[in-house]
Design a protein around this motif. Structure first.
Motif, PDB file in Angstrom:
ATOM      1  N   TRP A 257      30.666  38.806  30.957  1.00  0.00           N
ATOM      2  CA  TRP A 257      30.579  39.942  31.773  1.00  0.00           C
ATOM      3  C   TRP A 257      28.656  39.680  30.716  1.00  0.00           C
ATOM      4  N   ARG A 304      38.465  53.531  38.199  1.00  0.00           N
ATOM      5  CA  ARG A 304      39.848  54.881  39.342  1.00  0.00           C
ATOM      6  C   ARG A 304      39.405  55.052  39.856  1.00  0.00           C
ATOM      7  N   LEU A 331      32.689  51.786  44.495  1.00  0.00           N
ATOM      8  CA  LEU A 331      33.813  51.048  44.946  1.00  0.00           C
ATOM      9  C   LEU A 331      34.873  51.553  43.665  1.00  0.00           C
ATOM     10  N   GLY A 358      39.343  50.413  47.552  1.00  0.00           N
ATOM     11  CA  GLY A 358      40.307  49.235  47.454  1.00  0.00           C
ATOM     12  C   GLY A 358      39.526  48.598  45.257  1.00  0.00           C
ATOM     13  N   TYR A 359      40.320  47.548  45.410  1.00  0.00           N
ATOM     14  CA  TYR A 359      40.110  46.914  44.130  1.00  0.00           C
ATOM     15  C   TYR A 359      39.282  45.815  44.427  1.00  0.00           C
ATOM     16  N   GLU A 361      36.968  42.486  41.926  1.00  0.00           N
ATOM     17  CA  GLU A 361      35.926  42.342  41.014  1.00  0.00           C
ATOM     18  C   GLU A 361      35.152  41.852  40.906  1.00  0.00           C
ATOM     19  N   LEU A 385      34.590  51.227  29.562  1.00  0.00           N
ATOM     20  CA  LEU A 385      33.692  50.196  30.109  1.00  0.00           C
ATOM     21  C   LEU A 385      32.584  49.556  30.185  1.00  0.00           C
TER      22      LEU A 385
HETATM   23  P1  ADP Z   1      39.675  52.730  32.759  1.00  0.00           P
HETATM   24  O1  ADP Z   1      40.430  52.291  31.748  1.00  0.00           O
HETATM   25  O2  ADP Z   1      40.078  54.508  32.124  1.00  0.00           O
HETATM   26  O3  ADP Z   1      39.802  52.780  34.317  1.00  0.00           O
HETATM   27  P2  ADP Z   1      37.526  51.686  32.265  1.00  0.00           P
HETATM   28  O4  ADP Z   1      36.289  52.020  32.173  1.00  0.00           O
HETATM   29  O5  ADP Z   1      36.990  51.573  30.423  1.00  0.00           O
HETATM   30  O6  ADP Z   1      38.266  53.020  32.530  1.00  0.00           O
HETATM   31  O7  ADP Z   1      37.668  50.397  32.752  1.00  0.00           O
HETATM   32  C1  ADP Z   1      37.662  49.839  33.902  1.00  0.00           C
HETATM   33  C2  ADP Z   1      37.784  48.979  34.263  1.00  0.00           C
HETATM   34  O8  ADP Z   1      38.487  48.552  35.491  1.00  0.00           O
HETATM   35  C3  ADP Z   1      36.509  47.691  34.369  1.00  0.00           C
HETATM   36  O9  ADP Z   1      36.158  46.588  34.112  1.00  0.00           O
HETATM   37  C4  ADP Z   1      36.291  48.130  35.992  1.00  0.00           C
HETATM   38  O10 ADP Z   1      35.156  46.986  36.679  1.00  0.00           O
HETATM   39  C5  ADP Z   1      36.821  47.940  36.448  1.00  0.00           C
HETATM   40  N1  ADP Z   1      37.586  48.168  38.088  1.00  0.00           N
HETATM   41  C6  ADP Z   1      37.896  49.772  37.821  1.00  0.00           C
HETATM   42  N2  ADP Z   1      38.294  49.842  39.152  1.00  0.00           N
HETATM   43  C7  ADP Z   1      37.617  49.359  39.948  1.00  0.00           C
HETATM   44  C8  ADP Z   1      37.674  48.197  41.609  1.00  0.00           C
HETATM   45  N3  ADP Z   1      38.305  48.976  42.527  1.00  0.00           N
HETATM   46  N4  ADP Z   1      37.456  47.309  41.198  1.00  0.00           N
HETATM   47  C9  ADP Z   1      37.327  46.438  41.110  1.00  0.00           C
HETATM   48  N5  ADP Z   1      37.827  46.924  39.513  1.00  0.00           N
HETATM   49  C10 ADP Z   1      37.120  48.111  38.546  1.00  0.00           C
END
Ligand code: ADP
Length: 499
Positions: A257, A304, A331, A358-359, A361, A385
């Motif tokens: 990052w 989420r 997203l 969707g998910y 990265e 994060l």
């Molecule tokens: P949590 O662990 O409660 O989901 P955090 O903020 O600690 O929340 O971490 C979330 C991580 O998951 C981050 O790296 C974020 O970019 C990633 N993330 C969550 N949802 C998505 C998504 N739909 N697509 C890509 N990355 C996601």
């Protein structure tokens, strides 16, 4: 050199559903660079194995009542020297996609069995009973999926020390009593002082009750979970164990990052080349089908789609937000109701609100880079994060003062701006009106270029790397290793008979 076995249910880049995956994919590597000897144990999910590169079988271990031996496969965490061991038992783990949910978004019906088996193998490795020579001094477990490890280990006299980290107390691994019986757990564990929780079996209590030390992922969340408001029914237990509980702030993988070298960006940038951030904003607008307008404030949301994240507050506030001259990109994936509601709203506010369910990265990185502001109106947030990534990317976080968000974002009060400490907008109440007022404050601040840029740079200057926190974990490991040599563990229950 302390030997640490990390036991977890996800690790980036092999398999990730949220922050847990990020942490488990980066903290062990940071510990390794501090000379700790760390191994990571994961279930051999289909997708994780596919991403792991070269695999070799390092052990086979026969487990009572299983049709075949469990294999331990070894690989390196991609891009690192970290040894990863996979617990390979195809009937339990050889499934594509989400580690915990089926294609319909429901928990796999055999999750209790899957994570009990995983814990069983972790315990065997910890005790030197898995045909692996390496034995840890400390077993570091993460979240409910690994809760049985400290519980089982507590039944052994000669055992490594245990640490259990709470990444999210709301996920507890609750199952009916029949599951407890089907797993053949020691009868003594069926007690409210052990794994029972209001008539159900609780995996997370295995960690909370039996681990030598508890940690959670921010100092503020460590305090909050000892209160009824955030304790999810476990605050009494956590107050009881307060002397063993510490909050250690999550770090971030600052190579992954880093806007100066992020491979997912349209253009890399740094505090000295801040003007190049704009190319990412335009790319993001293009990608989401929004008008390419450099001046229009663009708010990003990634996460989420669950109640915890305050998605309902965003939905409730949308009419008001859409009255402002802004664009929003979102997203996420999660609860079907939120996904559907967001789709409907995106169709309504076309060219203003863009939603991707969707998910993804790559898109998550591009949003961090391309947005002007990043919104996190969480109801609770163990660490969070995304607000750390936002700061690193010069994207101003707008967050609720809760959990780790309160620990990591400095509000743009008049005084904090003057002293150059402000890094974001912090609001108090989990209400739509408070969220809207926070966005208005952000919009007003953004009209003052000088102040805005000062805030962006202050965020980008923060050191959220693992350097500091990994040292704290190491200190904790050393403390319990010393402690174990001088004191015996908890009350002794036989793992097999429960007597
Ligand atoms: P949590 O662990 O409660 O989901 P955090 O903020 O600690 O929340 O971490 C979330 C991580 O998951 C981050 O790296 C974020 O970019 C990633 N993330 C969550 N949802 C998505 C998504 N739909 N697509 C890509 N990355 C996601």
């Amino acid at each position: 050199m302390p030997k640490i076995l990390f036991v977890a249910s996800e690790a980036h880049p092999l398999i990730k559903t949220g922050g847990l995956g990020d942490v488990v994919g980066s903290l062990p590597v940071a510990l390794q660079s501090l000379q700790a000897d760390v191994r990571l144990l994961l279930p051999a999910y289909h997708d994780a194995l596919a991403r792991a590169g070269e695999l070799k079988t390092v052990a086979r271990c026969a487990i009572e009542n299983l049709s075949a031996p469990v294999r331990i496969l070894e690989a390196r965490l991609p891009g690192t020297e970290l040894i990863v061991w996979f617990v390979d038992f195809p009937p339990a783990y050889d499934r594509r996609g989400h580690p915990y949910l089926d294609a319909g978004g429901r928990p796999w019906p055999d999750n209790a069995m899957r994570y009990a088996l995983f814990a069983d193998v972790a315990v065997r490795i910890a005790l030197g009973q898995a045909n692996i020579k390496w034995r840890p001094d400390v077993v570091h477990c993460h979240d409910w999926q690994t809760g049985l490890v400290p519980a089982w280990l507590a039944t052994e006299k000669a055992r490594p020390a245990t640490v259990f980290t709470i990444h999210n107390l709301a996920y507890q691994g609750l199952f009916p009593r029949e599951t407890f019986e089907a797993l053949g757990l020691p009868a003594a564990f069926w007690s409210h002082e052990a794994l029972e929780f209001h008539g159900q079996m609780s995996f997370i209590k295995g960690g909370l009750v039996y681990a030598d030390r508890l940690t959670t992922v921010s100092p503020n969340y460590a305090r909050e979970i000892q209160t009824p408001e955030f304790g999810c029914g476990l605050d009494g237990l956590l107050r009881h164990r307060a002397g063993r509980l510490t909050g250690i702030l999550n770090g971030i993988d600052d190579a992954e990052w880093n806007p100066a070298q992020d491979r997912f960006l349209a253009k890399n940038y740094s505090p000295r080349r801040l003007q190049d951030k704009l190319a990412n904003k335009l790319a993001l607008q293009r990608e989401f089908g929004l008008p390419e307008q450099p001046e229009t404030p663009l708010i990003g949301v990634v996460g989420r789609l669950v109640h915890q994240k305050g998605i309902d507050l965003v939905l409730e506030t949308l009419p008001g937000l859409m009255h402002r001259p802004i664009q929003i990109v979102l997203l996420g994936s999660g609860e079907a109701g939120y996904e559907e509601a967001l789709r409907v709203q995106a169709a309504r506010y076309i060219r203003r609100l863009a939603v991707r369910i969707g998910y993804d990265e790559r898109l998550a990185h591009l949003i961090e880079a391309g947005a002007d502001m990043f919104l996190m109106p969480s109801r609770f947030e163990p660490c969070g994060l995304n607000q750390l990534y936002s700061q690193r990317y010069g994207t101003i976080p707008i967050v609720r003062r809760v959990g780790g968000l309160a620990d990591t974002v400095v509000d743009a009060s008049e005084k904090n701006i003057k002293t150059g400490k402000a890094t974001g907008i912090v609001f108090e109440k989990a209400r739509g009106s408070a969220l809207l007022a926070a966005v208005d404050r952000a919009l007003a601040l953004r009209r003052n270029n000088l102040r805005w840029n000062k805030m962006m740079r202050a965020g980008m200057r923060q050191d959220f790397s693992w350097r500091h926190s990994a040292t704290e974990y190491l200190r904790l490991y050393r403390q319990i290793m010393r402690g174990k040599r001088t004191s015996s563990g908890k009350r002794h229950v036989s793992r097999k008979t429960g007597k």
